[in-house]
Each structure stands twice: as structure tokens, then as C-alpha cells.
Scaffold this active site. Structure first.
Site, short mmCIF file in Angstrom:
data_model
loop_
_atom_site.label_atom_id
_atom_site.label_comp_id
_atom_site.label_asym_id
_atom_site.label_seq_id
_atom_site.Cartn_x
_atom_site.Cartn_y
_atom_site.Cartn_z
N LYS A 22 0.85 -1.21 0.00
CA LYS A 22 0.00 0.00 0.00
C LYS A 22 0.88 1.25 0.00
O LYS A 22 0.67 2.16 -0.79
CB LYS A 22 -0.89 0.01 1.25
N ASN A 23 1.86 1.27 0.91
CA ASN A 23 2.64 2.50 1.07
C ASN A 23 3.60 2.76 -0.09
O ASN A 23 4.08 3.88 -0.25
CB ASN A 23 3.41 2.47 2.40
N ARG A 92 -4.37 10.45 4.42
CA ARG A 92 -3.26 11.39 4.55
C ARG A 92 -2.36 11.40 3.33
O ARG A 92 -1.81 12.44 2.95
CB ARG A 92 -2.46 11.03 5.80
N CYS A 116 -5.30 8.20 9.54
CA CYS A 116 -5.40 7.63 10.89
C CYS A 116 -5.14 8.71 11.94
O CYS A 116 -4.25 9.55 11.78
CB CYS A 116 -4.35 6.52 11.05
N ARG A 121 0.30 14.78 13.19
CA ARG A 121 0.64 14.54 11.78
C ARG A 121 0.56 15.80 10.91
O ARG A 121 -0.21 15.86 9.95
CB ARG A 121 -0.23 13.42 11.19
N ASP A 305 4.52 0.94 12.15
CA ASP A 305 3.28 0.31 11.67
C ASP A 305 3.11 -1.12 12.19
O ASP A 305 2.04 -1.71 12.05
CB ASP A 305 3.24 0.30 10.13
N ILE A 327 7.85 7.42 16.86
CA ILE A 327 7.50 8.13 15.62
C ILE A 327 6.23 8.97 15.81
O ILE A 327 6.21 10.14 15.46
CB ILE A 327 7.28 7.13 14.45
N ARG A 397 -8.69 -0.27 4.87
CA ARG A 397 -7.85 0.73 4.21
C ARG A 397 -6.50 0.14 3.81
O ARG A 397 -5.87 0.64 2.87
CB ARG A 397 -7.59 1.92 5.15
#
Ligand code: UD1
Length: 423
Positions: A22-23, A92, A116, A121, A305, A327, A397
Site C-alpha cells: 500500500k505505502n 493522509r 489515521c 501529523r 506500523d 515516531i 484501508r
């Protein structure tokens, strides 16, 4: 809305295939805005976030086709570089449209992104770096307005290795004449995948995967064809699922290299992991894992994650261990839900202390964000009895066909409509 009903406590066995990342896919989809030529992307996971990127690209004026793991972006009309609130708030990563839009059209307007709720953020690093490339920035009714007469290359040092800011700036710099140097870059493998795409498009990119990336842009970029890398977070989640529930599973199409921090920690906990070319096999006793403390860090450190799924696994450890979240400032929302399943975890600011319990018990719980949702699935698979996980739209998602893959591995998972009848 859907929910998961999971009857836990069964060891897993068998094999399943890991999806595209996904990322990695999201920035690559937005890179299609850098060119008017056709872009073909394969191994794209079918996810809500990819659907959100599809919706946004189409709204901007791209002609996109998406299905069966393939995503094609074409351009038959003019692009309107305005990313509206109702689309941007869903994800995002929509902010990744900003770099390509401003670099190609000299203007962009977009709403501040959603996603999220795991911390503040902000996008200050993106905006500050755009300014250093000659972009003027103003704000209007919750939107960010960017204009640039002519962008110029520069040397930019990020105050923190932000994944998104690194990607956004790499994309913008690919259309700027001259050499842009980015310092203190994020080194995540997804950035290397994006770099490979930008090189296919005609930019010269050196150093992706290190802290310093040099980009020599071109006035116009080509279309490209690219297959997205495997999803290391999905891979890690399945590894932790097996570790928590016990059993032996094989993950196909998986890459162990970007998971070395997780693999080290899991081996310390007593899990057996063997890695071959494109294959990872995990086997775990049903007995309690040894306690292992971790701190999340930018890549190649332990990924934030996987912090929540890791806690679900460690909840049953035979002692006490700590988890430091370095993070994001608000990424322990899974803890009260895990407590409903009888986990014993104390949170102090960004540190959590896990007092291992002999076993988790099924309970009704709620996903608060994507990876917190994944943690509840890990816990529910390991717990005795039935768990009901609500708000699984968060999980949708980021995890492709999760319940189907879990069933392939022998887990008892069903998706149901949340019509109030399931208690
Ligand atoms: C990406 C990943 C996400 C992962 C995160 C960290 C995607 C689509 N998402 O998110 O899954 O959890 O990396 O590995 O790839 N920050 C600022 N100002 C900024 C940008 C970031 O203060 O302008 C802060 C964030 O609030 C956070 C930290 O920097 O505390 C890291 O964020 P970043 O690396 O940018 O994460 P994302 O790119 O949003």
C-alpha cells in the site's frame, strides 16, 4: 459498516500470498500526475486507500482504470490541480498529489489531509521544503494554496526523516531543471520503489534508501510501467499472527530483507523463521513467547506500523517488556481494547509496559485506526473464545482480503454487517 467475528485459539497452518505494498503503491499512483503519458502499475492491492487515490486522481482530471491488481492512469483532458476536502480527508497520503501538481502546473490547491488519528501529523516539513524550491504558500478556508512562477533546485535538509516529505520532494524535484539534494531523508524501501519509477520516467535519482538523495529533473517526464514491491507491513502482520496464535505458515511473494528488525525481535521471543527467495516460513509453539522490548524507529529500525500488532503478540509473553513509540505521539489507542481481551499493559506517555498474561480472552472490541485494527485481529486469533471487531473499515484501508487470507491459514473469521444484532 462491517465487523469481524473471530473464534480464536486455533493454531494456523498453510500458505498465503502477500499483496503489493500500500505505502509503495500510493506515491507511485500520484507520480502519474508528473506526466501526461500513460502509466501502468501492476501488483496494486485492492484497498480502500487505493480507491481513495483513484477517486482523487480522477477528480483531478486523470482517466484511471483499476482492477485485478492493475492500475492504469491516462490523461485525455486538462488537469484541474484542486484536491477537495471530501476526497483528501479520507487519506493522509493525498498530500502526495501536491508535489507533482505544483511542479507540473505551477499551482495547486488542496485541503489539509486526513487519515489515521495516531498523532498531530502536520505537513510542515512538506510545505517548508516546497518553499525552498521556490513555491509560495498561503492558506484559505482550510485549504493550502501553492503557486510557483518557476521552481528551482536546492539543497534541503529535513528536520526528521519523514517518509511522505521525502517522497513528495523527490517527485517535485524530478520536474525541476538542475540538481536538488535532499538530506536526512527517510530510508524506507518504499522510497526506493518510487525512485525506480522516477528513473523510468526519465529523472536521474541517486541515493534512494540512504539519507541523501540527489535528483536531476527533466522539463517533461515519460509514462512508465512498474510492478509494486510486496507489502512488508502486511507480511509482518501475518508473521505476528502466526507467532501469537501458534502453528506454521508460509508467506509467498514476501521479502524478508526489509523486515530484519522484526525478524530479530521475533527470534529473540522464540519464534522460528526461515527466509528463502520470495518466501518466509514462520513456526511458533502455542506456549508463551519470551518478553522482548522494542523501540520504533525510522527504517531500518522497528517499524511503527508493526508496533500495535507486536504488542498484541507480546501481551501473552512470559514476563514483562517495554514498547517505546518514537515516531507518533498518540499510537497506543489499541491498548484499552487489548485490555478488554485481558491484556495487562500500562501506558506512560510514549512508553508502554506489557505485563504478560497466560492467555487472552475473546471480547467485543473496536478498531481505532488501521494498525490498531490489525493488532486486534492478531489478539483475537490468539485469544480463547469469540471476539467481535467493529469499525473494520480502518483495516480495509490497508489489508487486502484479510479474512480470506486468514481463512486460507485455518483461522475462523467471518465478515458480517454491523446491524446491531451481533453482541
Ligand atoms: C508514512 C506511512 C505510514 C507510516 C509512517 C512512518 C505511507 C502512505 N504512510 O506516513 O504508514 O506509519 O510513514 O513510518 O507511506 N511529521 C511532521 N511534519 C511533517 C511530516 C511528518 O511533524 O511535515 C511527523 C509526523 O507527525 C510523524 C513523523 O513525522 O510524527 C513521521 O511521519 P512521516 O514519516 O511523514 O509519515 P507519513 O509519510 O505520513
Amino acid at each position: 459498516m462491517d465487523l469481524f467475528v473471530i473464534n480464536g485459539g486455533h493454531a494456523l497452518s498453510g500458505e498465503t500470498r502477500i499483496s503489493g505494498s500500500k505505502n509503495a503503491a500510493l506515491p507511485i499512483l500520484f507520480a502519474s500526475l508528473l506526466t501526461k503519458e500513460r502509466c501502468e502499475i501492476s501488483n496494486v492491492p485492492e484497498l480502500k486507500d487505493v480507491q481513495s487515490a483513484y477517486d482523487l486522481l480522477n477528480r483531478l482530471g486523470k482517466n484511471c482504470f483499476y482492477g485485478y491488481g492493475n492500475f492504469i492512469a491516462e490523461e485525455h483532458s486538462e488537469i484541474n490541480p484542486i484536491a477537495p476536502y471530501e476526497l483528501v480527508r479520507k487519506m493522509r497520503a493525498s498530500i502526495l498529489a501536491a508535489g507533482p501538481l505544483i511542479a507540473r502546473f505551477g499551482k495547486a490547491r488542496f485541503s489539509l489531509p486526513g487519515g489515521c488519528t495516531i498523532g498531530v501529523r502536520p505537513i510542515d516539513m512538506h510545505l517548508e521544503a516546497f518553499k525552498q524550491l521556490g513555491v509560495e504558500i498561503s492558506h484559505d478556508k482550510g485549504d493550502v494554496l501553492m503557486t510557483a512562477k518557476k521552481m528551482h533546485p536546492n539543497r534541503i535538509k529535513f528536520r526528521f526523516p519523514s517518509v511522505g516529505a521525502t517522497e513528495n520532494l523527490m517527485m517535485a524535484a524530478s520536474l525541476i531543471d538542475g540538481e536538488t539534494v535532499l538530506e536526512n531523508c527517510a530510508r524506507e524501501p518504499e522510497i526506493e520503489d518510487l525512485s525506480a519509477v522516477l528513473v523510468k520516467m526519465g529523472a536521474a535519482v541517486i541515493g534512494a534508501g540512504t539519507g541523501v538523495i540527489k535528483i536531476k529533473g527533466k522539463p517533461a517526464l515519460n509514462g512508465f510501467s512498474h510492478s509494486v514491491m510486496p507489502d512488508r507491513i502486511e507480511t509482518g502482520t501475518f508473521m505476528l499472527l502466526c507467532a501469537a496464535a501458534g502453528g506454521k505458515i508460509t508467506l509467498l511473494g514476501a521479502d524478508s530483507k526489509p523486515l530484519s528488525a522484526l525478524i530479530r525481535a521475533m527470534r529473540k521471543a522464540g519464534v522460528k523463521i526461515s527466509c528463502g527467495k520470495g518466501v518466509i516460513t514462520v513456526s511458533a509453539e502455542v506456549s508463551r513467547p519470551k518478553p522482548v522490548s522494542i523501540s520504533t524507529k525510522p527504517y531500518p529500525g522497528f517499524p511503527t506500523d508493526l508496533q500495535a500488532p507486536w504488542m498484541a503478540f507480546m501481551a501473552q509473553c512470559s514476563g514483562e517488556c517495554e514498547v517505546h513509540e518514537k515516531i507518533f505521539e498518540n499510537r497506543f489507542m489499541h491498548v484499552p481494547e487489548l485490555a478488554r481481551m485481558e491484556a495487562n499493559i500500562t501506558v506512560m506517555d510514549r512508553k508502554a509496559i506489557i505485563h504478560g498474561v497466560p492467555g487472552l480472552m475473546g471480547a467485543p472490541v473496536m478498531a481505532s485506526d488501521l494498525r490498531a485494527g490489525a493488532a486486534l485481529v492478531v489478539a483475537a486469533a490468539a485469544a480463547r473464545g469469540t471476539s467481535i471487531i467493529r469499525r473494520i473499515y480502518h483495516i480495509d484501508r490497508g489489508y487486502e482480503k484479510l479474512e480470506l487470507k486468514l481463512r486460507e491459514l485455518g483461522a475462523d473469521v467471518r465478515r458480517r454487517k454491523d446491524d446491531g444484532s451481533i453482541k
